[in-house]
Scaffold this motif. Structure first.
Motif, short mmCIF file in Angstrom:
data_model
loop_
_atom_site.label_atom_id
_atom_site.label_comp_id
_atom_site.label_asym_id
_atom_site.label_seq_id
_atom_site.Cartn_x
_atom_site.Cartn_y
_atom_site.Cartn_z
N LYS A 278 0.83 -1.21 0.00
CA LYS A 278 0.00 0.00 0.00
C LYS A 278 0.87 1.26 0.00
N ARG A 279 1.96 1.23 0.77
CA ARG A 279 2.85 2.39 0.80
C ARG A 279 3.42 2.67 -0.59
N ASN A 280 3.87 1.62 -1.26
CA ASN A 280 4.40 1.79 -2.61
C ASN A 280 3.33 2.33 -3.55
N LEU A 281 2.12 1.79 -3.45
CA LEU A 281 1.03 2.28 -4.30
C LEU A 281 0.76 3.75 -4.04
N ARG A 282 0.72 4.15 -2.77
CA ARG A 282 0.46 5.56 -2.44
C ARG A 282 1.53 6.46 -3.04
N GLU A 283 2.79 6.03 -2.92
CA GLU A 283 3.88 6.84 -3.47
C GLU A 283 3.77 6.95 -4.99
N MET A 284 3.43 5.86 -5.65
CA MET A 284 3.29 5.88 -7.11
C MET A 284 2.10 6.74 -7.53
N VAL A 285 1.02 6.64 -6.78
CA VAL A 285 -0.16 7.47 -7.09
C VAL A 285 0.17 8.94 -6.89
N ASP A 286 0.90 9.26 -5.82
CA ASP A 286 1.30 10.66 -5.58
C ASP A 286 2.18 11.18 -6.71
N GLU A 287 3.10 10.33 -7.17
CA GLU A 287 3.96 10.73 -8.30
C GLU A 287 3.12 10.98 -9.56
N GLU A 288 2.15 10.11 -9.77
CA GLU A 288 1.30 10.25 -10.95
C GLU A 288 0.48 11.53 -10.88
N ARG A 289 -0.04 11.85 -9.70
CA ARG A 289 -0.82 13.08 -9.54
C ARG A 289 0.06 14.31 -9.80
N ALA A 290 1.28 14.25 -9.30
CA ALA A 290 2.19 15.38 -9.52
C ALA A 290 2.49 15.53 -11.01
N PHE A 291 2.67 14.42 -11.69
CA PHE A 291 2.93 14.46 -13.13
C PHE A 291 1.75 15.06 -13.89
N LEU A 292 0.54 14.63 -13.53
CA LEU A 292 -0.66 15.09 -14.24
C LEU A 292 -0.91 16.59 -14.01
N LYS A 293 -0.43 17.12 -12.88
CA LYS A 293 -0.63 18.54 -12.61
C LYS A 293 0.30 19.42 -13.43
N THR A 294 1.42 18.85 -13.91
CA THR A 294 2.41 19.65 -14.61
C THR A 294 2.37 19.49 -16.12
N THR A 295 1.54 18.57 -16.61
CA THR A 295 1.49 18.35 -18.06
C THR A 295 0.10 17.90 -18.48
N SER A 296 -0.22 18.17 -19.70
CA SER A 296 -1.50 17.71 -20.25
C SER A 296 -1.35 16.36 -20.95
N LYS A 297 -0.11 15.86 -21.02
CA LYS A 297 0.16 14.59 -21.67
C LYS A 297 -0.36 13.45 -20.82
N GLU A 298 -1.00 12.47 -21.44
CA GLU A 298 -1.56 11.34 -20.72
C GLU A 298 -0.71 10.09 -20.93
N LYS A 299 -0.41 9.41 -19.85
CA LYS A 299 0.24 8.11 -19.97
C LYS A 299 -0.83 7.06 -20.25
N ASN A 300 -0.48 6.13 -21.10
CA ASN A 300 -1.48 5.12 -21.48
C ASN A 300 -1.30 3.85 -20.66
N ASN A 301 -1.42 3.99 -19.33
CA ASN A 301 -1.39 2.81 -18.48
C ASN A 301 -2.54 2.86 -17.49
N LEU A 302 -2.76 1.73 -16.82
CA LEU A 302 -3.91 1.60 -15.94
C LEU A 302 -3.85 2.59 -14.78
#
Length: 561
Positions: A278-302
Motif C-alpha cells: 500500500k505504501r508503494n502504491l500511495r507513493e506511485m499514485v502521488d507521483e502520478e498526480r504530480a505528473f498530471l498537474k504539470t502536463t496535459s500529456k496522458e500516460k497510457n497505463n492503468l
C-alpha cells in the motif's frame, strides 16, 4: 453426573441442529428438479476447511462410492474426475449439505445464460468478498456500482496499451530465453516461476509504467525482513504469491493467544507486506498526480487512467462519477492479481505441452517463419502487422486454456429472489440465496462441441482453412463451448492484454529455438514426453489450476539447426 448431563444435552443439541440444517437444505433442493448428491460436510464449514485435506483421500477409499461426495466439495474435484460426475448425474445436479445447497451446472448453454443475465439474477458469490482486501473493485462490485467501475477502468485496455504489452512481452521473452538456453542439455526446472516473473514484469510495465529487466527466479532476492522498506516489485510479488495469506491476515486485527503462539509470525509478516504494498502504491499514485498537474500529456497505463478517474470532479446532473481513493487501490490490485497468475499459468502449461508434442512446435514454427521469418530480431517486430497474423500461436493459447484454464469452477449465486435457467429445452427455477457453481471443466470438454478427443491437446482444431483464399482463420467456438474469459457484459477487460502477451512470448521463444523434456538416464525422448504429459495432468487447484509438481517439467532449450 451434572457435568455428564450437560455434555449429553450439548451433544443432542448439536446433532439436532445438524440434522435440522440438513433437512432444510434437502427441502430447499428437492423441488428444483435436478438429481441430488448428499455431503455430510458443509463445503465452506470450518471442519472441512481444516480437515478436508487429510480426510478427503481416506473418505474416497470407502466402498460402494460412499466417499464420492468428496469430489463435489474439494476445490479440484471436478478437474480430477473429468466429466464423470456429469455423465452420471446429468448436465446439472445439486450437492446437499447441512446449511447449504450447491447447484452444479455443467451445461455450456446454461453457463453462458447465467453469465449473460442481469447481476441481480445471478450475483457474485460471497466468496469474492475476500478480493476487497485493498478496496472495492470491478470484480466485487454489482449493479450500478459495477457499471461505474467498468466505465472508469476499461478505457486503458486499448490498442495503444496492447502495443506496450507486446513490447514488454518481447523484451522479457528475450531475457528469459537467453537464460534458458545457457542451461544447456541439463535443462531448467524453473519454467513456472520464470513465467510468473515475465507476467509480473509485463503487468508492471503496462499497468504501472515500471520497467524491470528479466532476472532468473533462482537469483531473485525477495526475502521479507520485517521493518525494512520493500520495493514495489518485492512487495507485489509477495502479495501475489501469498494471496490467501493476505486475506487471512486482514481478518485478524491483532495476533493473540494460541494464534500468537502458532501463526502470529506469518500473519504479522503478511500484514507488513500488505502495508508495504500500500505504501508503494500511495507513493506511485502521488507521483502520478504530480505528473498530471504539470502536463496535459496522458500516460497510457492503468494507474494513470485510474488516478484521473479518482480525481474527477463529480458535478450534479452531468453523469460523471469518480472512484474513491480506496476503490483506486482496489482496482489497481485486482487487475494485477487477475492478470498475473492466469497468463503465467497459460504460458507454463503451453510451454510444457509444446515440449511434449514436438509436432505442434513444428506447426507453429511454420507460421512464425511465414509471418515473421527466421532472421528478423524481435526488437523490430511490429504489433499491428504481426499479432493479427499469428493465428496458430493464438490457437495454442485457446487450446491450452480450454484444457487447463485457471478457473475450474466459477462460483455464482442466486439473488434475493428465485432465478430461472433453461437446460436442454426445460426451464428450472432456482431458489433465492443458493450457491451456483459453473463447472468450466465440463463446458470446455463437452464431446458434442469438441469431438471424441476433448482431452487431447490439438491446437489445430482451432484453425479453419479457407480453401478459396488460401488463408487460415480462427474457429469461432459455438455458443456454450468456451468461456475462459467469461462472456457478456462481464467479459474480462484484460482478455486482449493476455492474448497479446501470450502470442508475443510464444512467437519469440519458438522463432529460432525448440524445447524438449530432459530424459532420465536410460530413457528415450518418447518416454520423457509421456512422463511430462503425466506431470501436466497431475494438476491441482487452490485458487487456480496449477501443476502439482512443476519441477518435474525439466525442459532443455536449444537453437534450431
Amino acid at each position: 453426573m451434572a457435568f455428564i448431563l450437560v455434555v449429553e444435552i450439548v451433544a443432542i443439541s448439536l446433532f439436532a441442529s445438524y440434522f435440522l440444517k440438513f433437512y432444510q437444505s434437502y427441502n430447499k433442493a428437492r423441488h428444483i428438479g435436478f438429481p441430488l448428491v448428499f455431503s455430510p460436510f458443509h463445503p465452506w464449514g470450518l471442519f472441512w476447511m481444516l480437515g478436508g485435506a487429510f480426510l478427503g483421500p481416506l473418505l474416497l477409499r470407502l466402498p460402494f462410492g460412499l466417499g464420492e461426495f468428496v469430489n463435489h466439495i474439494k476445490s479440484d474435484g471436478y478437474y480430477l474426475t473429468r466429466n464423470a460426475l456429469h455423465q452420471k448425474h446429468g448436465p446439472a445436479f445439486i450437492v446437499v449439505s447441512p446449511g447449504c445447497i450447491r447447484i452444479v451446472v455443467g451445461d455450456g448453454a446454461a453457463v453462458e445464460e447465467i453469465l449473460t443475465k442481469l447481476h441481480k439474477e445471478f450475483p457474485k458469490s460471497e466468496l469474492y468478498q475476500g478480493l476487497k482486501v485493498f478496496g472495492n473493485n470491478l470484480e466485487t462490485a454489482e449493479g450500478d456500482d459495477w457499471r461505474r467501475h467498468r466505465k472508469l477502468t476499461v478505457p486503458p485496455f486499448n490498442e495503444r496499451n496492447s502495443n506496450i504489452v507486446w513490447r514488454a512481452s518481447l523484451t522479457q521473452a528475450r531475457g528469459m530465453l537467453k537464460t534458458w538456453v545457457s542451461a544447456g542439455k541439463s535443462g531448467i526446472i524453473c519454467t513456472a516461476s520464470d513465467m510468473m516473473t515475465v507476467a509480473l514484469h509485463v503487468l508492471t510495465s503496462a499497468c504501472f509504467g515500471r520497467d524491470y529487466s528479466f532476472q532468473p527466479s533462482e537469483s531473485s532476492d525477495s526475502t521479507i525482513i520485517k521493518g525494512e522498506k520493500l520495493s514495489f516489485k518485492v512487495a507485489l510479488e509477495a502479495v501475489l504469491d501469498s494471496f490467501l495469506g493476505v486475506v487471512i491476515s486482514s481478518a485478524f486485527p491483532k495476533s493473540s493467544g494460541l494464534l500468537a503462539k502458532y501463526v502470529s509470525k506469518k500473519i504479522d509478516t503478511m500484514k507488513f507486506t500488505v502495508a508495504e504494498f500500500k505504501r508503494n502504491l500511495r507513493e506511485m499514485v502521488d507521483e502520478e498526480r504530480a505528473f498530471l498537474k504539470t502536463t496535459s500529456k496522458e500516460k497510457n497505463n492503468l494507474m494513470s487512467a485510474l488516478v484521473r478517474a479518482c480525481d474527477l470532479e463529480v458535478t450534479k446532473g452531468d453523469g460523471k462519477r469518480s472512484l474513491t481513493e480506496e476503490e483506486l487501490y482496489g482496482n489497481l490490485f485486482i487487475f494485477t492479481f487477475a492478470g498475473h497468475d492466469t497468463t503465467a499459468n497459460a504460458l507454463m502449461y503451453a510451454t510444457a505441452l509444446l515440449a511434449a508434442n514436438k509436432h505442434v512446435q513444428s506447426w507453429i514454427k511454420e507460421e512464425i517463419h511465414t509471418v515473421i521469418g527466421k532472421n528478423l530480431d524481435s526488437e523490430s517486430w511490429e504489433y499491428e502487422k504481426l499479432f493479427p497474423r499469428l493465428k496458430r500461436c493464438l490457437a495454442v493459447m485457446y487450446e491450452t486454456t480450454r484444457m487447463y484454464g485457471p478457473v475450474v469452477v466459477l462460483p455464482k449465486s442466486t439473488g434475493s429472489t428465485p432465478s430461472t435457467i433453461t437446460i436442454r429445452g426445460k426451464e428450472y427455477t432456482l431458489p433465492a440465496h443458493s450457491d451456483v457453481m459453473l463447472n468450466m471443466v465440463s463446458v470446455h470438454h463437452a464431446p458434442e462441441f469438441w469431438g471424441p478427443d476433448p482431452w487431447s491437446f490439438r491446437p489445430e482444431r482451432w484453425i479453419i482453412k479457407n480453401g478459396v483464399a488460401g488463408t487460415e482463420e480462427l474457429l469461432q467456438p459455438p455458443y456454450g463451448s468456451y468461456v475462459p474469459w467469461a462472456t457478456g457484459a462481464r467479459v474480462c477487460p484484460g482478455k486482449k492484454f493476455s492474448q497479446v502477451e501470450f502470442v508475443a512470448v510464444i512467437a519469440s521463444l519458438f522463432q529460432r529455438h525448440g524445447v524438449q523434456p530432459v530424459p532420465q538416464p536410460g530413457e528415450t525422448i518418447e518416454i520423457a514426453s509421456k512422463e511430462l504429459s503425466e506431470a501436466i495432468e497431475g494438476s491441482e487447484c487452490v485458487l487456480t489450476l496449477k501443476m502439482r509438481h512443476p519441477e518435474k517439467a525439466r525442459l532443455a532449450w536449444e537453437a534450431d539447426a
